[in-house]
Design a protein around this motif. Sequence first.
Motif, PDB file in Angstrom:
ATOM      1  N   LEU A 230      16.569  -2.419  -1.865  1.00 29.39           N
ATOM      2  CA  LEU A 230      15.245  -2.861  -2.286  1.00 29.39           C
ATOM      3  C   LEU A 230      14.437  -1.680  -2.823  1.00 29.39           C
ATOM      4  N   HIS A 231      13.916  -1.833  -4.022  1.00 30.14           N
ATOM      5  CA  HIS A 231      13.179  -0.767  -4.710  1.00 30.14           C
ATOM      6  C   HIS A 231      11.875  -0.459  -3.984  1.00 30.14           C
ATOM      7  N   GLY A 232      11.587   0.821  -3.810  1.00 30.50           N
ATOM      8  CA  GLY A 232      10.355   1.250  -3.150  1.00 30.50           C
ATOM      9  C   GLY A 232       9.104   0.790  -3.883  1.00 30.50           C
ATOM     10  N   GLY A 233       9.189   0.702  -5.201  1.00 32.27           N
ATOM     11  CA  GLY A 233       8.052   0.212  -5.976  1.00 32.27           C
ATOM     12  C   GLY A 233       7.751  -1.242  -5.680  1.00 32.27           C
ATOM     13  N   MET A 234       8.791  -2.001  -5.374  1.00 33.39           N
ATOM     14  CA  MET A 234       8.608  -3.409  -5.004  1.00 33.39           C
ATOM     15  C   MET A 234       7.882  -3.497  -3.669  1.00 33.39           C
ATOM     16  N   ILE A 235       8.294  -2.681  -2.701  1.00 36.93           N
ATOM     17  CA  ILE A 235       7.631  -2.671  -1.397  1.00 36.93           C
ATOM     18  C   ILE A 235       6.181  -2.225  -1.543  1.00 36.93           C
ATOM     19  N   SER A 236       5.938  -1.222  -2.370  1.00 30.36           N
ATOM     20  CA  SER A 236       4.563  -0.749  -2.587  1.00 30.36           C
ATOM     21  C   SER A 236       3.699  -1.834  -3.221  1.00 30.36           C
ATOM     22  N   SER A 237       4.242  -2.507  -4.217  1.00 25.32           N
ATOM     23  CA  SER A 237       3.500  -3.589  -4.876  1.00 25.32           C
ATOM     24  C   SER A 237       3.246  -4.750  -3.926  1.00 25.32           C
TER      25      SER A 237
ATOM     26  N   PRO B  92     -14.435 -11.163   0.405  1.00 26.08           N
ATOM     27  CA  PRO B  92     -15.209 -10.574  -0.693  1.00 26.08           C
ATOM     28  C   PRO B  92     -14.977 -11.316  -2.010  1.00 26.08           C
ATOM     29  N   LEU B  93     -15.996 -11.278  -2.864  1.00 25.20           N
ATOM     30  CA  LEU B  93     -15.868 -11.886  -4.186  1.00 25.20           C
ATOM     31  C   LEU B  93     -14.964 -11.045  -5.079  1.00 25.20           C
ATOM     32  N   LYS B  94     -15.093  -9.735  -4.943  1.00 25.66           N
ATOM     33  CA  LYS B  94     -14.290  -8.812  -5.745  1.00 25.66           C
ATOM     34  C   LYS B  94     -13.748  -7.724  -4.835  1.00 25.66           C
ATOM     35  N   SER B  95     -12.609  -7.175  -5.234  1.00 23.87           N
ATOM     36  CA  SER B  95     -12.051  -6.050  -4.485  1.00 23.87           C
ATOM     37  C   SER B  95     -11.227  -5.191  -5.437  1.00 23.87           C
ATOM     38  N   ALA B  96     -11.101  -3.929  -5.070  1.00 20.19           N
ATOM     39  CA  ALA B  96     -10.288  -2.996  -5.850  1.00 20.19           C
ATOM     40  C   ALA B  96      -9.628  -2.008  -4.900  1.00 20.19           C
ATOM     41  N   SER B  97      -8.363  -1.743  -5.132  1.00 21.76           N
ATOM     42  CA  SER B  97      -7.634  -0.798  -4.286  1.00 21.76           C
ATOM     43  C   SER B  97      -8.171   0.606  -4.486  1.00 21.76           C
ATOM     44  N   ILE B  98      -8.351   1.319  -3.362  1.00 19.62           N
ATOM     45  CA  ILE B  98      -8.757   2.722  -3.473  1.00 19.62           C
ATOM     46  C   ILE B  98      -7.740   3.662  -2.827  1.00 19.62           C
ATOM     47  N   GLU B  99      -6.904   3.096  -1.953  1.00 22.00           N
ATOM     48  CA  GLU B  99      -5.858   3.916  -1.344  1.00 22.00           C
ATOM     49  C   GLU B  99      -4.731   3.008  -0.871  1.00 22.00           C
ATOM     50  N   LEU B 100      -3.497   3.500  -1.034  1.00 17.33           N
ATOM     51  CA  LEU B 100      -2.332   2.741  -0.613  1.00 17.33           C
ATOM     52  C   LEU B 100      -1.256   3.740  -0.195  1.00 17.33           C
ATOM     53  N   SER B 101      -0.646   3.497   0.961  1.00 15.44           N
ATOM     54  CA  SER B 101       0.467   4.359   1.379  1.00 15.44           C
ATOM     55  C   SER B 101       1.544   3.501   2.007  1.00 15.44           C
ATOM     56  N   VAL B 102       2.776   3.941   1.849  1.00 14.29           N
ATOM     57  CA  VAL B 102       3.919   3.214   2.396  1.00 14.29           C
ATOM     58  C   VAL B 102       4.869   4.222   3.042  1.00 14.29           C
TER      59      VAL B 102
ATOM     60  N   SER C 209      -3.116  -3.638   6.799  1.00  9.12           N
ATOM     61  CA  SER C 209      -1.814  -3.065   7.151  1.00  9.12           C
ATOM     62  C   SER C 209      -0.716  -4.096   6.907  1.00  9.12           C
ATOM     63  N   VAL C 210       0.487  -3.592   6.652  1.00 10.41           N
ATOM     64  CA  VAL C 210       1.627  -4.457   6.349  1.00 10.41           C
ATOM     65  C   VAL C 210       2.872  -3.902   7.036  1.00 10.41           C
ATOM     66  N   GLU C 211       3.676  -4.801   7.583  1.00  7.23           N
ATOM     67  CA  GLU C 211       4.990  -4.446   8.106  1.00  7.23           C
ATOM     68  C   GLU C 211       6.045  -5.255   7.359  1.00  7.23           C
ATOM     69  N   PHE C 212       7.139  -4.598   7.049  1.00  8.88           N
ATOM     70  CA  PHE C 212       8.292  -5.241   6.417  1.00  8.88           C
ATOM     71  C   PHE C 212       9.441  -5.180   7.415  1.00  8.88           C
ATOM     72  N   ARG C 213      10.027  -6.341   7.730  1.00  8.85           N
ATOM     73  CA  ARG C 213      11.123  -6.406   8.692  1.00  8.85           C
ATOM     74  C   ARG C 213      12.286  -7.205   8.111  1.00  8.85           C
TER      75      ARG C 213
ATOM     76  N   THR D 167       6.394   0.312   6.556  1.00 15.80           N
ATOM     77  CA  THR D 167       5.010  -0.013   6.923  1.00 15.80           C
ATOM     78  C   THR D 167       4.109   0.419   5.786  1.00 15.80           C
ATOM     79  N   GLY D 168       3.011  -0.289   5.620  1.00 11.65           N
ATOM     80  CA  GLY D 168       2.076   0.053   4.564  1.00 11.65           C
ATOM     81  C   GLY D 168       0.644  -0.019   5.049  1.00 11.65           C
ATOM     82  N   LYS D 169      -0.190   0.824   4.454  1.00  8.43           N
ATOM     83  CA  LYS D 169      -1.622   0.809   4.713  1.00  8.43           C
ATOM     84  C   LYS D 169      -2.319   0.682   3.359  1.00  8.43           C
ATOM     85  N   HIS D 170      -3.364  -0.118   3.342  1.00  9.96           N
ATOM     86  CA  HIS D 170      -4.050  -0.413   2.084  1.00  9.96           C
ATOM     87  C   HIS D 170      -5.551  -0.438   2.360  1.00  9.96           C
ATOM     88  N   THR D 171      -6.298   0.322   1.581  1.00 10.98           N
ATOM     89  CA  THR D 171      -7.757   0.331   1.688  1.00 10.98           C
ATOM     90  C   THR D 171      -8.303  -0.190   0.372  1.00 10.98           C
TER      91      THR D 171
END
Length: 144
Positions: free
Chosen positions: A59-66, A83-93, A122-126, A136-140
């Motif tokens: 599985l491609h890391g870019g797929m997990i990040s997306s 929220p009505l609108k949102s925008a990513s400001i930080e993402l880590s995997v 936060s996200v977990e992939f199992r 695992t992923g964190k998204h702000t």
Amino acid sequence: MSTSRNILRTLQDLITLGQKSEKFNRIFEGIRVVSSRKPGHIQCELDIEERHLNRNDTLHGGMISSLTDSVSTLALETIERKPLKSASIELSVSFLKAAKKGETILIDAETVKLGRTLAFLSVEFRNKQNNELLATGKHTKYVS
């Protein structure tokens, strides 16, 4: 129909709409909503196919990040005061173990905190078959 079922139907409708898009939301192709056990949470699953693989046939890391970005945003959509609108400001995997073609992954996303201007997710992939933690992923997100 229960509130939980309505949330699941709405989330699956959002995913289906994305699958039909000509834009990046086509990343949702093949994703199935499994549950939303509380506001701010969603669990999905995805069968790993050839198109999801990198040159090492995992599985491609870019797929997990997306998916970290997209599925955690869906979790945020389940909150009543979303929220009505949102925008990513930080993402880590963090990548812990590879997934292969034919395996099914569970994607568990949760809204950790929704503040006035920021959402922390936060996200977990199992691996569905053996419950091994794959990533695992964190998204702000900035929210308004």
